[in-house]
Design a protein around this motif. Structure first.
Motif, PDB file in Angstrom:
ATOM      1  N   LYS A 168      -8.278  52.176  66.942  1.00 18.20           N
ATOM      2  CA  LYS A 168      -9.004  51.090  66.282  1.00 18.20           C
ATOM      3  C   LYS A 168      -8.369  49.723  66.543  1.00 18.20           C
ATOM      4  O   LYS A 168      -8.516  48.802  65.733  1.00 18.20           O
TER       5      LYS A 168
ATOM      6  N   PRO B 106     -16.295  60.344  57.902  1.00 16.62           N
ATOM      7  CA  PRO B 106     -15.999  59.340  58.925  1.00 16.62           C
ATOM      8  C   PRO B 106     -14.721  58.586  58.566  1.00 16.62           C
ATOM      9  O   PRO B 106     -14.313  58.549  57.388  1.00 16.62           O
ATOM     10  N   PHE B 107     -14.090  57.970  59.564  1.00 17.01           N
ATOM     11  CA  PHE B 107     -12.790  57.334  59.379  1.00 17.01           C
ATOM     12  C   PHE B 107     -12.785  56.341  58.216  1.00 17.01           C
ATOM     13  O   PHE B 107     -11.902  56.393  57.345  1.00 17.01           O
ATOM     14  N   ASP B 108     -13.733  55.417  58.176  1.00 16.35           N
ATOM     15  CA  ASP B 108     -13.731  54.400  57.120  1.00 16.35           C
ATOM     16  C   ASP B 108     -14.033  54.982  55.753  1.00 16.35           C
ATOM     17  O   ASP B 108     -13.486  54.520  54.751  1.00 16.35           O
TER      18      ASP B 108
ATOM     19  N   GLU C   8      -6.092  58.759  65.179  1.00 15.12           N
ATOM     20  CA  GLU C   8      -7.408  58.115  65.221  1.00 15.12           C
ATOM     21  C   GLU C   8      -7.291  56.626  64.938  1.00 15.12           C
ATOM     22  O   GLU C   8      -7.988  55.807  65.550  1.00 15.12           O
TER      23      GLU C   8
ATOM     24  N   ARG D  99     -13.098  57.828  54.682  1.00 13.61           N
ATOM     25  CA  ARG D  99     -11.842  58.418  54.173  1.00 13.61           C
ATOM     26  C   ARG D  99     -11.016  57.369  53.443  1.00 13.61           C
ATOM     27  O   ARG D  99     -10.483  57.595  52.361  1.00 13.61           O
TER      28      ARG D  99
END
Length: 291
Positions: free
Chosen positions: A98, A29-31, A94, A33
């Motif tokens: 945010k 998931p993005f966070d 991505e 990473r």
């Protein structure tokens, strides 16, 4: 021929850790990473001599009385922030989604909207502090798309990833070169916005105080602002302790006077940010090469 092969091999070996992080990050998931990259780069900056030495040189120059334990703590913060920031840039498409994490304020934002309403261009000047790409993402979401000047990376394996990332933040993206400057000038004369990171050493540039020491500093942002009568707005994206939220401040535009005075003012403003949050500036830059 042998030297070229050696250089190519060096670049490949240099790129492999980045490639590994990119491969792993695609399944996270993005966070997650960002957290992973923060730990990896934080460890490297704190413990690997080539990186730690760079940070130590800068911290000891600016804060000669700072205890070793505090310098070590800041070095780890620098690495964690850089790991998260670079990962966000490499996944900038991505990251652009945010914008709900960005909290913006400051009189400079009204100045940018006013310039846009008047059909004028504008220059945003910042540095490698906190999360600088969040500034362009926020402006793009506000209808103030902002191009950027970037320094091409010498590593041909890494360069496409980095350039592809920053292109997601706004157009045009131009290299730091004479051709890039001409493209930037054409854009701002047509009412476009540009962001310039002005905190790196520039050979043969004006000697201006930065964090208490004279060092070569570009005057290009001020030169352009004066020549084309544009607002020069300092902006900084401070990363919150939670790692996710970015507090963006658009400061009062720097008054027009002369280029050296204006960039002295910019250096003083970013220095204030660095003193307040030293772990969020990129101390790995050799900012004082001429000393």
């Amino acid at each position: 021929m042998a030297s070229e092969k050696s250089k190519s091999l060096f670049y490949l070996l240099q790129y492999l850790p980045v490639a590994a992080l990119l491969a792993i990050s695609k399944v996270l998931p993005f966070d997650a990473r960002g957290i992973l990259a923060g730990h990896v780069v934080g460890f490297a900056v704190r413990w690997l001599p080539p990186f730690r030495k760079r940070v130590e040189e800068g911290l000891q120059r600016v804060y000669p009385e700072m205890p070793l334990a505090e310098r070590t703590r800041i070095a780890a913060q620098v690495g964690r922030n850089m790991g998260r920031t670079l990962t966000e840039i490499l996944h900038n498409k991505e990251f652009a989604t945010k914008t709900d994490r960005f909290i913006a304020k400051g009189p400079g934002l009204a100045a940018l909207h006013a310039a846009k309403a008047e059909g004028k261009g504008a220059l945003i000047v910042s540095g490698h502090f906190g999360q600088w790409e969040a500034i362009r993402h926020f402006l793009k979401a506000e209808g103030l798309e902002t191009g950027a000047v970037y320094r091409p990376n010498s590593n041909p394996w890494y360069e496409p990833h980095f350039l592809g990332g920053i292109r997601e933040g706004g157009a045009p993206i131009v290299p730091r070169s004479n051709a890039g400057t001409l493209q930037m000038v054409r854009h701002i004369r047509k009412g476009g916005f540009f962001a310039i990171l002005a905190d790196q050493y520039v050979q043969w540039a004006e000697k201006i105080p930065f964090l208490g020491h004279m060092t070569s500093t570009t005057t290009s942002p001020a030169d352009l602002a004066l020549k084309y009568d544009l607002p020069l707005v300092p902006a900084f994206g401070l990363r919150d302790p939670n790692g996710r939220t970015i507090h963006i401040t658009f400061e009062t535009p720097i008054p027009h006077s002369d280029a050296a005075t204006m960039m002295t003012e910019f250096n003083a403003r970013i220095a204030a940010r660095i003193h307040a949050n030293p772990g969020q500036w990129y101390w790995l830059h050799r900012r004082w090469k001429n000393l």
